[in-house]
Scaffold this active site. Structure first.
Site, PDB file in Angstrom:
ATOM      1  N   ARG A 235       0.839  -1.191   0.000  1.00 42.75           N
ATOM      2  CA  ARG A 235       0.000   0.000   0.000  1.00 42.75           C
ATOM      3  C   ARG A 235       0.877   1.246   0.000  1.00 42.75           C
ATOM      4  NH1 ARG A 235      -3.598  -2.403  -1.649  1.00 42.75           N
ATOM      5  NH2 ARG A 235      -5.661  -2.780  -0.797  1.00 42.75           N
ATOM      6  N   GLU A 264      -3.940   7.497  -4.641  1.00 44.65           N
ATOM      7  CA  GLU A 264      -4.225   7.028  -6.008  1.00 44.65           C
ATOM      8  C   GLU A 264      -5.507   7.658  -6.539  1.00 44.65           C
ATOM      9  OE1 GLU A 264      -4.211   2.758  -5.645  1.00 44.65           O
ATOM     10  OE2 GLU A 264      -2.100   2.730  -5.088  1.00 44.65           O
ATOM     11  N   HIS A 282      -1.191   0.519 -10.111  1.00 43.32           N
ATOM     12  CA  HIS A 282      -1.862  -0.443  -9.229  1.00 43.32           C
ATOM     13  C   HIS A 282      -2.456  -1.612 -10.034  1.00 43.32           C
ATOM     14  CE1 HIS A 282      -4.027  -0.781  -5.082  1.00 43.32           C
ATOM     15  NE2 HIS A 282      -3.871  -1.986  -5.614  1.00 43.32           N
TER      16      HIS A 282
HETATM   17  P1  NAP Z   1      -1.364 -11.195   4.795  1.00 40.48           P
HETATM   18  O1  NAP Z   1      -1.283 -12.649   4.501  1.00 40.48           O
HETATM   19  O2  NAP Z   1      -2.265 -10.733   5.885  1.00 40.48           O
HETATM   20  O3  NAP Z   1       0.119 -10.683   5.083  1.00 40.48           O
HETATM   21  C1  NAP Z   1       0.398  -9.446   5.644  1.00 40.48           C
HETATM   22  C2  NAP Z   1       1.720  -9.561   6.371  1.00 40.48           C
HETATM   23  O4  NAP Z   1       2.116  -8.254   6.835  1.00 40.48           O
HETATM   24  C3  NAP Z   1       1.653 -10.470   7.589  1.00 40.48           C
HETATM   25  O5  NAP Z   1       2.696 -11.382   7.536  1.00 40.48           O
HETATM   26  C4  NAP Z   1       1.784  -9.542   8.777  1.00 40.48           C
HETATM   27  O6  NAP Z   1       2.518 -10.189   9.829  1.00 40.48           O
HETATM   28  C5  NAP Z   1       2.549  -8.348   8.182  1.00 40.48           C
HETATM   29  N1  NAP Z   1       2.199  -7.125   8.886  1.00 40.48           N
HETATM   30  C6  NAP Z   1       0.950  -6.648   9.106  1.00 40.48           C
HETATM   31  N2  NAP Z   1       1.016  -5.516   9.822  1.00 40.48           N
HETATM   32  C7  NAP Z   1       2.326  -5.294  10.064  1.00 40.48           C
HETATM   33  C8  NAP Z   1       3.023  -4.285  10.790  1.00 40.48           C
HETATM   34  N3  NAP Z   1       2.378  -3.278  11.409  1.00 40.48           N
HETATM   35  N4  NAP Z   1       4.375  -4.356  10.847  1.00 40.48           N
HETATM   36  C9  NAP Z   1       5.030  -5.376  10.247  1.00 40.48           C
HETATM   37  N5  NAP Z   1       4.411  -6.361   9.550  1.00 40.48           N
HETATM   38  C10 NAP Z   1       3.073  -6.314   9.464  1.00 40.48           C
HETATM   39  O7  NAP Z   1      -1.814 -10.377   3.515  1.00 40.48           O
HETATM   40  P2  NAP Z   1      -1.496 -10.687   1.970  1.00 40.48           P
HETATM   41  O8  NAP Z   1      -2.589 -11.482   1.387  1.00 40.48           O
HETATM   42  O9  NAP Z   1      -0.102 -11.169   1.852  1.00 40.48           O
HETATM   43  O10 NAP Z   1      -1.615  -9.179   1.398  1.00 40.48           O
HETATM   44  C11 NAP Z   1      -0.741  -8.195   1.875  1.00 40.48           C
HETATM   45  C12 NAP Z   1      -1.108  -6.816   1.357  1.00 40.48           C
HETATM   46  O11 NAP Z   1      -0.754  -6.694  -0.009  1.00 40.48           O
HETATM   47  C13 NAP Z   1      -2.595  -6.450   1.364  1.00 40.48           C
HETATM   48  O12 NAP Z   1      -3.016  -6.041   2.657  1.00 40.48           O
HETATM   49  C14 NAP Z   1      -2.670  -5.335   0.358  1.00 40.48           C
HETATM   50  O13 NAP Z   1      -2.469  -4.090   0.980  1.00 40.48           O
HETATM   51  C15 NAP Z   1      -1.492  -5.619  -0.574  1.00 40.48           C
HETATM   52  N6  NAP Z   1      -1.951  -6.015  -1.927  1.00 40.48           N
HETATM   53  C16 NAP Z   1      -1.687  -5.183  -2.977  1.00 40.48           C
HETATM   54  C17 NAP Z   1      -2.081  -5.566  -4.256  1.00 40.48           C
HETATM   55  C18 NAP Z   1      -1.808  -4.686  -5.432  1.00 40.48           C
HETATM   56  O14 NAP Z   1      -2.591  -4.707  -6.370  1.00 40.48           O
HETATM   57  N7  NAP Z   1      -0.713  -3.959  -5.455  1.00 40.48           N
HETATM   58  C19 NAP Z   1      -2.766  -6.751  -4.454  1.00 40.48           C
HETATM   59  C20 NAP Z   1      -3.012  -7.564  -3.366  1.00 40.48           C
HETATM   60  C21 NAP Z   1      -2.581  -7.190  -2.099  1.00 40.48           C
HETATM   61  P3  NAP Z   1       2.276  -9.782  11.378  1.00 40.48           P
HETATM   62  O15 NAP Z   1       0.792  -9.759  11.594  1.00 40.48           O
HETATM   63  O16 NAP Z   1       3.021 -10.814  12.142  1.00 40.48           O
HETATM   64  O17 NAP Z   1       2.900  -8.431  11.543  1.00 40.48           O
HETATM   65  C1  8YV Z   2      -7.025  -4.609  -6.046  1.00 44.77           C
HETATM   66  C2  8YV Z   2      -5.456  -4.827  -4.052  1.00 44.77           C
HETATM   67  O1  8YV Z   2      -6.552  -4.015  -7.201  1.00 44.77           O
HETATM   68  O2  8YV Z   2      -6.331  -6.847  -3.240  1.00 44.77           O
HETATM   69  C3  8YV Z   2      -5.811  -5.762  -2.965  1.00 44.77           C
HETATM   70  O3  8YV Z   2      -5.549  -5.416  -1.797  1.00 44.77           O
HETATM   71  O4  8YV Z   2      -4.859  -3.810  -3.829  1.00 44.77           O
HETATM   72  C4  8YV Z   2      -5.785  -5.150  -5.454  1.00 44.77           C
HETATM   73  O5  8YV Z   2      -5.821  -6.526  -5.685  1.00 44.77           O
HETATM   74  C5  8YV Z   2      -7.813  -3.595  -5.366  1.00 44.77           C
HETATM   75  O6  8YV Z   2      -8.230  -3.982  -4.128  1.00 44.77           O
HETATM   76  C6  8YV Z   2      -9.008  -3.292  -6.239  1.00 44.77           C
HETATM   77  O7  8YV Z   2      -9.754  -2.308  -5.682  1.00 44.77           O
END
Ligand code: NAP
Ligand code: 8YV
Length: 324
Positions: A235, A264, A282
């Site tokens: 993020r 964004e 994104h």
């Molecule tokens: P997840 O399985 O919940 O993993 C998040 C990780 O971050 C956990 O290992 C957590 O470990 C760590 N974390 C959370 N808060 C933290 C903090 N304050 N300090 C340090 N570490 C922290 O989630 P995921 O499915 O991998 O997704 C992760 C993130 O990717 C989403 O929340 C989203 O923002 C982003 N994302 C972006 C896109 C995109 O389109 N660019 C797409 C999908 C996801 P701990 O709880 O042990 O800290």
């Molecule tokens: C999406 C994302 O593009 O899953 C997330 O957290 O950032 C992306 O996969 C977004 O949520 C669509 O609004």
């Protein structure tokens, strides 16, 4: 669906994936509103809406304005724009779309890393502009993946998928989370700055929200160092963008690849103007395949809740909630 499912009213505020909208329309009574603003809700919506399906922000005020609301089905795994803590306190379930996008986002993270380090988008532009023909070979890139050491901020579902790919590239992996992941075979760092000191390539896939706000700051970037590469697919709010732009400008770090931004779709000029920043709008999960799977999971959560009282993927803040 059991009898009466057509009386279950689902509200879609703002834009949502068309596959989700059409499935909701087939299974439920669908209502739509331009955006998730409580001032736009009609009396009929306030009387009848029991579910919301949305891609984007859902505030506590919006939930409070819908007295019969039982569930918010959010499109995306990150749900920092939904006030899930408030929902949990009010007995409203919030669901997200984990797992179905993990591999796609990890693929994009590695693509962005390679593009940033080996300048592939710039090299392609060089060819398209006719410069290969006129001026000869594209300059050798000063950066390489060879010899790099990769730190992952957020070793969760996507972090682990990124780590597997990085390992396959022959590079060592370490990470920072609040808690050590017991079955992860990577070096753990208790602090983000400690991780940044230990590596030269930092990939952030941490969630947004108050706990991670501007976590990647000037101190972390200094620790990453002059050969440092920063990649963000988590993020934009987790980064101090002014500090990042300054670090890229003055050589505190070498380069950055960013898929996400704090405001964004507004990307600061201070980043747009930099040749050592590789910028994407994104798109990490943005394939037809993966977005369709996310849309299905949004609707499957609604169906599971209204048929069995058990959502498929509730977020942690509302995982305790059971059927009303
Ligand atoms: P997840 O399985 O919940 O993993 C998040 C990780 O971050 C956990 O290992 C957590 O470990 C760590 N974390 C959370 N808060 C933290 C903090 N304050 N300090 C340090 N570490 C922290 O989630 P995921 O499915 O991998 O997704 C992760 C993130 O990717 C989403 O929340 C989203 O923002 C982003 N994302 C972006 C896109 C995109 O389109 N660019 C797409 C999908 C996801 P701990 O709880 O042990 O800290
Ligand atoms: C999406 C994302 O593009 O899953 C997330 O957290 O950032 C992306 O996969 C977004 O949520 C669509 O609004």
């Amino acid at each position: 669906m059991p009898d009466g499912a057509e009386d279950v009213t689902i509200l879609v505020p703002g834009k949502l994936h068309s596959h989700a909208v059409s499935r909701i329309g087939e299974r439920f009574r669908l209502m739509a509103v331009e955006r998730s603003d409580p001032a736009l809700l009609t009396d009929e919506m306030k009387r009848s809406v029991v579910g919301v399906a949305a891609s984007g922000a859902i505030s506590s005020a919006f939930m409070d304005a819908l007295p019969k609301l039982q569930i918010v089905a959010s499109f995306g795994v990150g749900y920092d724009a939904v006030d899930a803590a408030h929902a949990g306190r009010k007995g409203i379930v919030v669901t997200n779309t984990p797992d179905v996008l993990t591999e796609e986002v990890a693929d994009t993270a590695l693509g962005l890393l390679i593009n940033t380090v080996r300048e592939l988008p710039k090299a392609e532009n060089y060819l398209r502009e006719g410069r290969w023909r006129r001026e000869g070979a594209y300059p050798l890139t000063c950066a390489t993946l060879r010899g790099r050491s990769v730190g992952i901020f957020g070793m969760g579902r996507i972090g682990r998928a990124i780590a597997r790919r990085v390992e396959a590239f022959g590079l060592p992996v370490s990470y920072h989370n609040r808690r050590k992941v017991e079955d992860a075979p990577y070096a753990y760092h208790q602090t983000l700055v400690g991780l940044a000191e230990a590596v030269d390539t930092l990939i952030s896939v941490a969630p947004g929200g108050a706990a991670t706000e501007k976590a990647v700051n000037a101190e972390v970037l200094r620790a990453l160092g002059p050969n440092g590469v920063f990649i963000n697919v988590g993020r934009g709010s987790t980064v101090d963008e002014a500090a990042l732009a300054a670090a890229l400008r003055d050589g505190t770090i070498l380069a950055a690849g960013l898929d996400v931004f704090a405001d964004e779709p507004n990307v600061p000029d201070s980043l747009l103007s930099l040749g050592n920043a590789c910028l994407l709008p994104h798109v990490a999960s943005a394939s037809v395949h993966t977005r369709q799977a996310m849309a299905d999971l949004v609707v499957d959560n609604l169906v599971a809740w209204f048929t069995r009282g058990a959502p498929l993927t509730p977020v942690a803040e509302t995982a305790h909630l059971k059927e009303p």
